[in-house]
Design a protein around this motif. Structure first.
Motif, mmCIF file in Angstrom:
data_model
loop_
_atom_site.group_PDB
_atom_site.id
_atom_site.type_symbol
_atom_site.label_atom_id
_atom_site.label_comp_id
_atom_site.label_asym_id
_atom_site.label_seq_id
_atom_site.Cartn_x
_atom_site.Cartn_y
_atom_site.Cartn_z
ATOM 1 N N TYR A 272 0.813 -1.219 0.000
ATOM 2 C CA TYR A 272 0.000 0.000 0.000
ATOM 3 C C TYR A 272 0.847 1.270 0.000
ATOM 4 C CZ TYR A 272 -3.602 -3.352 1.287
ATOM 5 O OH TYR A 272 -4.454 -4.423 1.303
ATOM 6 N N ILE A 273 2.135 1.160 -0.261
ATOM 7 C CA ILE A 273 3.013 2.332 -0.202
ATOM 8 C C ILE A 273 2.497 3.437 -1.120
ATOM 9 C CG2 ILE A 273 5.310 3.186 -0.832
ATOM 10 C CD1 ILE A 273 6.468 0.556 0.155
ATOM 11 N N GLY A 274 2.439 4.650 -0.569
ATOM 12 C CA GLY A 274 1.964 5.798 -1.338
ATOM 13 C C GLY A 274 1.267 6.796 -0.431
ATOM 14 N N THR A 275 0.697 7.835 -1.019
ATOM 15 C CA THR A 275 -0.018 8.875 -0.281
ATOM 16 C C THR A 275 -1.464 8.925 -0.745
ATOM 17 O OG1 THR A 275 1.993 10.186 -0.018
ATOM 18 C CG2 THR A 275 -0.097 11.332 0.273
ATOM 19 N N TYR A 276 -2.379 8.873 0.206
ATOM 20 C CA TYR A 276 -3.809 8.902 -0.068
ATOM 21 C C TYR A 276 -4.381 10.199 0.510
ATOM 22 C CZ TYR A 276 -3.292 3.855 -0.925
ATOM 23 O OH TYR A 276 -2.909 2.620 -1.408
ATOM 24 N N ASN A 277 -5.123 10.946 -0.310
ATOM 25 C CA ASN A 277 -5.685 12.229 0.117
ATOM 26 C C ASN A 277 -7.197 12.235 0.000
ATOM 27 O OD1 ASN A 277 -3.234 13.462 0.705
ATOM 28 N ND2 ASN A 277 -2.928 14.153 -1.400
ATOM 29 N N SER A 278 -7.844 12.956 0.918
ATOM 30 C CA SER A 278 -9.273 13.225 0.758
ATOM 31 C C SER A 278 -9.437 14.347 -0.256
ATOM 32 C CB SER A 278 -9.895 13.630 2.092
ATOM 33 O OG SER A 278 -9.275 14.817 2.585
ATOM 34 N N ILE A 306 -1.973 -0.035 12.403
ATOM 35 C CA ILE A 306 -1.693 -1.460 12.270
ATOM 36 C C ILE A 306 -2.602 -2.026 11.184
ATOM 37 C CG2 ILE A 306 -1.797 -3.699 13.417
ATOM 38 C CD1 ILE A 306 0.514 -1.889 14.302
ATOM 39 N N LEU A 307 -2.005 -2.747 10.235
ATOM 40 C CA LEU A 307 -2.750 -3.312 9.120
ATOM 41 C C LEU A 307 -3.040 -4.779 9.354
ATOM 42 C CD1 LEU A 307 -3.778 -2.763 6.146
ATOM 43 C CD2 LEU A 307 -1.583 -3.745 5.414
ATOM 44 N N LEU A 308 -4.321 -5.155 9.243
ATOM 45 C CA LEU A 308 -4.750 -6.553 9.276
ATOM 46 C C LEU A 308 -5.631 -6.779 8.058
ATOM 47 C CD1 LEU A 308 -5.593 -6.961 13.078
ATOM 48 C CD2 LEU A 308 -3.571 -7.804 11.872
ATOM 49 N N GLY A 309 -5.127 -7.588 7.132
ATOM 50 C CA GLY A 309 -5.840 -7.743 5.874
ATOM 51 C C GLY A 309 -5.804 -6.446 5.103
ATOM 52 N N ASN A 310 -6.979 -5.926 4.739
ATOM 53 C CA ASN A 310 -7.051 -4.644 4.016
ATOM 54 C C ASN A 310 -7.544 -3.513 4.925
ATOM 55 O OD1 ASN A 310 -9.728 -5.401 4.298
ATOM 56 N ND2 ASN A 310 -10.340 -4.659 2.272
ATOM 57 N N ASN A 322 -9.729 7.346 26.868
ATOM 58 C CA ASN A 322 -10.248 8.111 25.729
ATOM 59 C C ASN A 322 -9.658 7.689 24.397
ATOM 60 O OD1 ASN A 322 -7.678 9.151 25.754
ATOM 61 N ND2 ASN A 322 -8.253 11.239 26.274
ATOM 62 N N TYR A 323 -9.136 6.468 24.304
ATOM 63 C CA TYR A 323 -8.636 5.985 23.019
ATOM 64 C C TYR A 323 -9.787 5.764 22.052
ATOM 65 C CZ TYR A 323 -3.821 5.196 24.515
ATOM 66 O OH TYR A 323 -2.524 5.361 24.935
ATOM 67 N N LYS A 324 -9.537 6.102 20.797
ATOM 68 C CA LYS A 324 -10.501 5.861 19.728
ATOM 69 C C LYS A 324 -9.795 5.196 18.559
ATOM 70 C CE LYS A 324 -13.333 9.930 20.820
ATOM 71 N NZ LYS A 324 -13.859 11.222 20.294
ATOM 72 N N ASP A 325 -10.505 4.316 17.873
ATOM 73 C CA ASP A 325 -9.975 3.638 16.698
ATOM 74 C C ASP A 325 -10.399 4.380 15.440
ATOM 75 O OD1 ASP A 325 -8.756 1.674 18.174
ATOM 76 O OD2 ASP A 325 -10.450 0.284 18.058
ATOM 77 N N TYR A 326 -9.409 4.787 14.663
ATOM 78 C CA TYR A 326 -9.635 5.434 13.372
ATOM 79 C C TYR A 326 -9.379 4.380 12.289
ATOM 80 C CZ TYR A 326 -9.631 9.875 15.892
ATOM 81 O OH TYR A 326 -9.937 10.915 16.744
ATOM 82 N N VAL A 327 -10.436 3.965 11.601
ATOM 83 C CA VAL A 327 -10.381 2.797 10.722
ATOM 84 C C VAL A 327 -10.396 3.236 9.257
ATOM 85 C CG1 VAL A 327 -11.535 0.657 10.048
ATOM 86 C CG2 VAL A 327 -11.507 1.370 12.457
ATOM 87 N N ILE A 328 -9.474 2.631 8.483
ATOM 88 C CA ILE A 328 -9.393 2.865 7.048
ATOM 89 C C ILE A 328 -9.392 1.512 6.348
ATOM 90 C CG2 ILE A 328 -7.950 3.728 5.167
ATOM 91 C CD1 ILE A 328 -6.920 5.865 7.078
ATOM 92 N N VAL A 329 -10.293 1.343 5.366
ATOM 93 C CA VAL A 329 -10.385 0.082 4.624
ATOM 94 C C VAL A 329 -9.985 0.351 3.173
ATOM 95 C CG1 VAL A 329 -11.888 -1.789 3.868
ATOM 96 C CG2 VAL A 329 -12.228 -0.753 6.125
ATOM 97 N N PHE A 330 -9.009 -0.410 2.679
ATOM 98 C CA PHE A 330 -8.497 -0.226 1.316
ATOM 99 C C PHE A 330 -9.343 -1.013 0.315
ATOM 100 C CE2 PHE A 330 -4.845 0.609 4.017
ATOM 101 C CZ PHE A 330 -4.305 1.752 3.437
ATOM 102 N N SER A 331 -9.446 -0.465 -0.879
ATOM 103 C CA SER A 331 -10.115 -1.168 -1.968
ATOM 104 C C SER A 331 -9.221 -2.312 -2.458
ATOM 105 C CB SER A 331 -10.395 -0.205 -3.124
ATOM 106 O OG SER A 331 -9.172 0.323 -3.644
ATOM 107 N N ASP A 332 -9.817 -3.234 -3.187
ATOM 108 C CA ASP A 332 -9.061 -4.390 -3.671
ATOM 109 C C ASP A 332 -7.903 -3.981 -4.570
ATOM 110 O OD1 ASP A 332 -10.720 -6.053 -2.257
ATOM 111 O OD2 ASP A 332 -12.006 -6.540 -3.976
#
Length: 355
Positions: A272-278, A306-310, A322-332
């Protein structure tokens, strides 16, 4: 919470802390010397293999990005990729761990230079099991002739210890800009007496000190007085004499092994190396290298992803409440990723630059 004791001399330091490590419970019943690696003992010289090809092939079977987790706080530590190990705990780019390697069953021992304290040598012992790693870190002390025992406390006379007579030292690194200073941790005289320094406020009661071959085992109680409070700790330290060195074999504090980290395994970031922008004005950026995933929100960067799968999960917070999970899911095809705001559950698409 349990305070850790400041043990006698730098060789015995278990830094005072308000938190307690979670050392791995050994699979063997104690450590009687080298070769018994259940509690993190060093691998006996001549045992196992040092073949670079065999070791690289072994590491390829354990590729991943390994991290420590205390409560919800996540700290990436090391990467295993292409048959090599990289330390990412203290370097933005990662540092390959090289040195004299020995592989025995599921254990890999690396004798190397401490790249953070380059005048010191160190041993890392990795035990691979249960889809993770138990990593034990051991200091190595160099030897020089003894000039004086002034200022050192005589602990005991040990039969046979006289053949290892000398002063054993490493270098103490203070502030970032200070020069390292030689620190003599143990002195053994020509009659087999062993000496060390005792910090102020510490009392030591020797239970047993014995030499078994080249393995010196010291058992003692320590009483620490701090702020009119006294704390008693049972300490066991095993040291190995090898060539002109004294090598830390294992430490126990109140029966628990110390200087052992449990590393959990996650997937490699490389695909997944690279830069992803909104692109919707939400000002969210995800920057991925082989070593770390940096989530940037509102100009602040967070690198505990931490990456698990995609699925990439970045845990952010100042304490366990006060920890929160910020989740990002990659496309195939890995060209886009969907970010979910942990508060609003709003989904935002991040697009890879150049896609």
């Amino acid at each position: 919470m349990i305070k850790k004791v400041l043990l006698i001399a730098a060789a015995l330091i278990l830094a005072i802390s308000c938190s307690k490590n979670n050392p791995t419970t050994p699979t063997n019943n104690g450590d009687t010397g080298i070769g018994n690696t259940g509690g993190g003992s060093i691998i006996e010289e001549g045992t196992g293999t040092s073949s670079p090809t065999t070791i690289a092939d072994f590491l390829k079977k354990h590729e991943g990005r390994y991290y420590i987790q205390y409560d919800k706080a996540i700290n990436p530590q090391e990467i295993i990729e292409n048959g090599k190990i990289y330390d990412i705990s203290s370097s933005e780019e990662g540092v390959e761990i090289t040195g004299q390697m020995t592989l025995l069953d599921n254990k890999l021992q690396i004798e190397t230079i401490n790249y953070i304290e380059p005048m010191n040598k160190i041993i890392y012992l990795y035990t691979f099991e249960n889809n993770g790693i138990t990593k034990s870190t051991k200091d190595i002390y160099m030897k020089e002739p003894t000039s004086s025992t002034s200022g050192y406390k005589q602990l005991a006379k040990v039969n046979g210890l006289e053949k290892y007579a000398g002063s054993y030292y490493n270098y103490y690194y203070g502030t970032q800009n200070s020069m390292p200073e030689k620190s003599i941790n143990f002195i053994i005289d020509n009659n087999g007496y062993i000496y060390t320094q005792i910090p102020e406020g510490v009392q030591v009661q020797i239970k047993n000190i014995a030499l078994n071959g080249d393995n010196l085992v010291m058992e003692m109680s320590q009483i620490i007085t701090e702020n009119a409070q006294s704390y008693t700790y049972n300490v066991e330290l095993s040291m190995i004499f090898k060539d002109s060195y004294m090598i830390e074999n294992y430490q126990k504090l109140d029966g628990e092994y110390q200087n052992i980290d449990d590393l959990k395994k996650s997937d490699l970031l490389t695909p997944y190396i690279g830069t992803y922008n909104s692109t919707d004005g939400s000002n969210i950026t995800l920057m991925i290298t082989s070593y770390r995933a940096t989530l940037i929100i509102g100009g602040y960067g967070y690198t505990s992803g931490i990456l698990l799968g995609n699925t990439l999960t970045t845990t952010i917070g100042s304490d366990a409440n006060n920890y929160k999970d910020y989740v990002i899911v990659f496309s195939d095809d890995k060209q886009t990723a969907t970010y979910t705001d942990p508060d609003t559950q709003q989904k935002i698409t991040l697009t890879k630059q150049g896609a």
